[in-house]
Structures are given as structure tokens and as C-alpha cells.
Design a protein around this motif. Structure first.
Motif, PDB file in Angstrom:
ATOM      1  N   ASP A  37       0.807  -1.221   0.000  1.00  0.00           N
ATOM      2  CA  ASP A  37       0.000   0.000   0.000  1.00  0.00           C
ATOM      3  C   ASP A  37       0.842   1.275   0.000  1.00  0.00           C
ATOM      4  O   ASP A  37       0.506   2.242  -0.669  1.00  0.00           O
ATOM      5  N   GLU A  38       1.935   1.284   0.757  1.00  0.00           N
ATOM      6  CA  GLU A  38       2.756   2.495   0.872  1.00  0.00           C
ATOM      7  C   GLU A  38       3.578   2.775  -0.388  1.00  0.00           C
ATOM      8  O   GLU A  38       4.007   3.897  -0.609  1.00  0.00           O
ATOM      9  N   LEU A  39       3.825   1.763  -1.200  1.00  0.00           N
ATOM     10  CA  LEU A  39       4.646   1.920  -2.407  1.00  0.00           C
ATOM     11  C   LEU A  39       3.787   1.643  -3.638  1.00  0.00           C
ATOM     12  O   LEU A  39       3.589   0.506  -4.028  1.00  0.00           O
ATOM     13  N   ASN A  40       3.274   2.699  -4.253  1.00  0.00           N
ATOM     14  CA  ASN A  40       2.379   2.531  -5.392  1.00  0.00           C
ATOM     15  C   ASN A  40       3.113   2.100  -6.659  1.00  0.00           C
ATOM     16  O   ASN A  40       2.538   1.466  -7.523  1.00  0.00           O
ATOM     17  N   ASN A  41       4.378   2.456  -6.791  1.00  0.00           N
ATOM     18  CA  ASN A  41       5.128   2.149  -8.010  1.00  0.00           C
ATOM     19  C   ASN A  41       5.671   0.726  -8.025  1.00  0.00           C
ATOM     20  O   ASN A  41       6.096   0.238  -9.068  1.00  0.00           O
TER      21      ASN A  41
END
Length: 53
Positions: A37-41
Motif C-alpha cells: 500500500d505504501e509503495l504505489n510504483n
């Protein structure tokens, strides 16, 4: 009486299963897909292969 016979038979089979030596030799293949969730890429996914001897 039938329940007692069934319980006794199950206990004999479970005891014989625990008497064998453990075997850790295996090969495993799979596919993994994870969402962070915290890292969209970053969207880790792919095939996995593992084993033990």
C-alpha cells in the motif's frame, strides 16, 4: 462400541505416522503477487522456485 474401535484404529495409525523419520527433501514451484500500500510504483509478482536437500 463402533466409536471406540474407530478411535483405537485412528490412534494406531497416527502413532505409526509419527514413528517415521522426517524427510526435508522437496522441490516447490509457484507464482507470487504482492501489493504494498505504501509503495504505489512497486508491484512485486513472478514465479518462484525453491527446494531443500
Amino acid at each position: 462400541m463402533k466409536k471406540l474401535a474407530l478411535v483405537l484404529a485412528a490412534s494406531v495409525f497416527s502413532l505409526s505416522a509419527h514413528a517415521t523419520e522426517l524427510n526435508y527433501n522437496f522441490v516447490e514451484a509457484g507464482y507470487i503477487q504482492t501489493s504494498i500500500d505504501e509503495l504505489n510504483n512497486i508491484d512485486p509478482k513472478g514465479f518462484t522456485l525453491s527446494g531443500s536437500k
